[in-house]
Write an enzyme that holds these catalytic residues in place. Structure first.
Site, mmCIF file in Angstrom:
data_model
loop_
_atom_site.group_PDB
_atom_site.id
_atom_site.type_symbol
_atom_site.label_atom_id
_atom_site.label_comp_id
_atom_site.label_asym_id
_atom_site.label_seq_id
_atom_site.Cartn_x
_atom_site.Cartn_y
_atom_site.Cartn_z
ATOM 1 N N LYS A 209 4.424 10.421 -0.370
ATOM 2 C CA LYS A 209 3.323 9.901 -0.227
ATOM 3 C C LYS A 209 3.870 8.468 -1.420
ATOM 4 C CE LYS A 209 -0.235 6.954 -1.554
ATOM 5 N NZ LYS A 209 -0.948 6.126 -2.542
ATOM 6 N N GLY B 57 0.803 1.690 -1.783
ATOM 7 C CA GLY B 57 0.308 0.860 -0.964
ATOM 8 C C GLY B 57 0.704 -0.621 -2.024
ATOM 9 N N GLY C 69 -3.547 -0.627 1.405
ATOM 10 C CA GLY C 69 -4.898 -0.678 0.831
ATOM 11 C C GLY C 69 -4.196 -2.417 0.313
ATOM 12 N N ASP D 254 -3.579 9.339 -0.363
ATOM 13 C CA ASP D 254 -2.997 10.820 -1.802
ATOM 14 C C ASP D 254 -4.064 11.538 -1.160
ATOM 15 O OD1 ASP D 254 -1.923 8.552 -3.279
ATOM 16 O OD2 ASP D 254 -4.336 7.842 -4.372
ATOM 17 N N LYS E 188 -5.689 11.432 -6.514
ATOM 18 C CA LYS E 188 -3.669 12.075 -6.198
ATOM 19 C C LYS E 188 -3.461 13.151 -7.374
ATOM 20 C CE LYS E 188 -1.342 7.122 -7.425
ATOM 21 N NZ LYS E 188 -2.163 6.538 -5.688
HETATM 22 P P1 ADP Z 1 -1.366 3.683 -5.443
HETATM 23 O O1 ADP Z 1 -1.010 2.820 -4.932
HETATM 24 O O2 ADP Z 1 0.009 4.173 -5.546
HETATM 25 O O3 ADP Z 1 -1.864 4.710 -4.941
HETATM 26 P P2 ADP Z 1 -3.656 3.212 -7.812
HETATM 27 O O4 ADP Z 1 -3.411 1.598 -8.217
HETATM 28 O O5 ADP Z 1 -4.482 3.347 -6.784
HETATM 29 O O6 ADP Z 1 -1.877 3.558 -6.985
HETATM 30 O O7 ADP Z 1 -3.123 4.377 -8.650
HETATM 31 C C1 ADP Z 1 -2.214 3.774 -10.275
HETATM 32 C C2 ADP Z 1 -2.965 3.156 -11.139
HETATM 33 O O8 ADP Z 1 -3.985 4.841 -11.720
HETATM 34 C C3 ADP Z 1 -1.881 3.061 -12.272
HETATM 35 O O9 ADP Z 1 -1.727 1.894 -11.511
HETATM 36 C C4 ADP Z 1 -3.203 3.131 -13.785
HETATM 37 O O10 ADP Z 1 -3.742 1.563 -13.569
HETATM 38 C C5 ADP Z 1 -4.324 4.067 -13.153
HETATM 39 N N1 ADP Z 1 -4.326 5.671 -13.491
HETATM 40 C C6 ADP Z 1 -5.973 6.019 -14.501
HETATM 41 N N2 ADP Z 1 -5.981 6.816 -15.038
HETATM 42 C C7 ADP Z 1 -4.415 6.875 -15.318
HETATM 43 C C8 ADP Z 1 -4.005 8.094 -16.310
HETATM 44 N N3 ADP Z 1 -4.714 8.551 -16.976
HETATM 45 N N4 ADP Z 1 -2.611 7.143 -16.336
HETATM 46 C C9 ADP Z 1 -1.906 6.855 -15.785
HETATM 47 N N5 ADP Z 1 -2.517 5.158 -14.384
HETATM 48 C C10 ADP Z 1 -3.187 5.783 -14.474
HETATM 49 MG MG MG Z 2 -4.262 4.360 -4.629
#
Ligand code: ADP
Ligand code: MG
Length: 319
Positions: A31, A34, A70, A187, A246
């Site tokens: 995956k 975004g 997103g 995810d 995730k």
């Molecule tokens: P993606 O575009 O890859 O889906 P997201 O922003 O949706 O990215 O998800 C990743 C984010 O999740 C990280 O940047 C971080 O801010 C957040 N996050 C929340 N809890 C945790 C954790 N326990 N460990 C690492 N990251 C975390």
């Molecule tokens: Mg995300």
């Protein structure tokens, strides 16, 4: 090339050999976030990612890409003057918004990935969850509009493409029984597809080095963990925001036959190769507790493997 450098290069290739042998013919669902896509101001990150996929395929692995979008959806909505409303972190998706999501995912993000891969040869094919009934969905909550949950995955189209040597690139729009389109969390779709294909690996490329035990502390990276521990971290609120779907998907997938799930930093050049083809691995790896290394491990490794927060190289089983 000096003799030392030549020996180093040969050693790197030889280190990859057991992994190449072990993963030949295996499906790996990746995956691509975004945020990872939006964050790459130059096309470099994307082209390095494409190289990794092409190399994996060239040595006999069967990669499948699932992507989000997103930030790109939000950006087009802003340009169109449409206000994005979020409830509990989920985008409220009216009929116009699902049309925009469809346009961005299928019309912009998906072909961007496909063409980056196809620079190396005619091997990537873009599909959406609407194609050949790949992703069936239903409304998560009427208040959120056309935000869908996956009800079923029909992997026939993916099996055909993979069987013919193609790399499928999946946009995460699904449909219900009436043909209504839904925007679905990428995810979740990646996890469901990994399960349906009985993948060897499910890999999340995101914008952080892996799972942290303390969200604000980079030193708290979890190198190796299990579904049971992740259940506890989810219940304790250690996992927040975009990490929730995730981690939930990693837990589910590993319990449903996917051997390994990984959360990796998509900003690191060639992070996929570093995970798949090296002894140390990188980021966070999730696997069932009872799935221990087959090779006898040293006392030091044994101790390391029991301490989930260890920063020492983790043990990985090589057949
Ligand atoms: P993606 O575009 O890859 O889906 P997201 O922003 O949706 O990215 O998800 C990743 C984010 O999740 C990280 O940047 C971080 O801010 C957040 N996050 C929340 N809890 C945790 C954790 N326990 N460990 C690492 N990251 C975390
Ligand atoms: Mg995300």
């Amino acid at each position: 090339m000096s003799a030392v450098r030549a020996a180093e290069r040969a050693a790197v290739l030889i280190e990859a050999l057991p992994y190449i042998q072990r993963f030949a013919g295996q499906v790996v669902v990746v995956k691509y976030g975004g945020n990872a896509l939006a964050g790459s101001t130059d096309d470099d990150a994307l082209s390095l990612f494409a190289q990794d996929l092409v190399l994996m395929r060239a040595v006999g692995m069967r990669p499948v890409v699932v992507h989000g979008g997103g930030p790109q959806i939000s950006s087009l909505m802003t340009r169109l003057g449409k206000v994005t409303e979020f409830r509990n972190g989920l985008r409220v998706t009216d009929a116009e918004t699902v049309d925009i999501a469809r346009m961005v995912l299928i019309g912009q993000v998906n072909p961007q990935l496909v063409s980056a891969i196809n620079v190396h040869g005619p091997i990537a094919v873009g599909v959406s969850g609407e194609d050949a009934g790949l992703i069936k969905a239903r409304a998560r909550d009427p208040e959120l509009g056309f935000v869908g949950d996956v009800t079923a995955v029909n992997p026939t189209i993916l099996d055909s493409l993979i069987g013919d040597g193609f790399i499928p690139v999946v946009a995460t729009i699904g449909t219900d029984e009436q043909g209504q389109a839904y925007n679905i969390n990428a995810d979740t779709v990646a996890g469901a597809i990994a399960e349906a294909l009985l993948a060897e690996k499910l890999v999340y490329l995101t914008d952080i080095e892996g799972l942290r035990r303390v969200v604000d502390d980079p030193a708290s990276l979890i190198r190796q963990t299990t579904p049971d521990e992740l259940d506890r971290l989810l219940a304790d609120g250690v996992i927040a925001g975009g990490m929730i779907p995730k981690v939930g998907s990693c837990v589910r997938a590993v319990r449903h036959g996917v051997r390994r799930a990984h959360i990796l930093d998509g900003r690191i050049p060639h992070v996929l190769l570093l995970e798949v083809f090296t002894d140390e691995g990188i980021g966070t790896m999730v696997r069932l507790l009872n799935d221990e290394p087959r090779e006898p491990v040293s006392e030091q490794q044994r101790t390391g493997a029991d301490d989930h927060s260890t920063t020492s190289p983790r043990t990985e089983d090589v057949l």
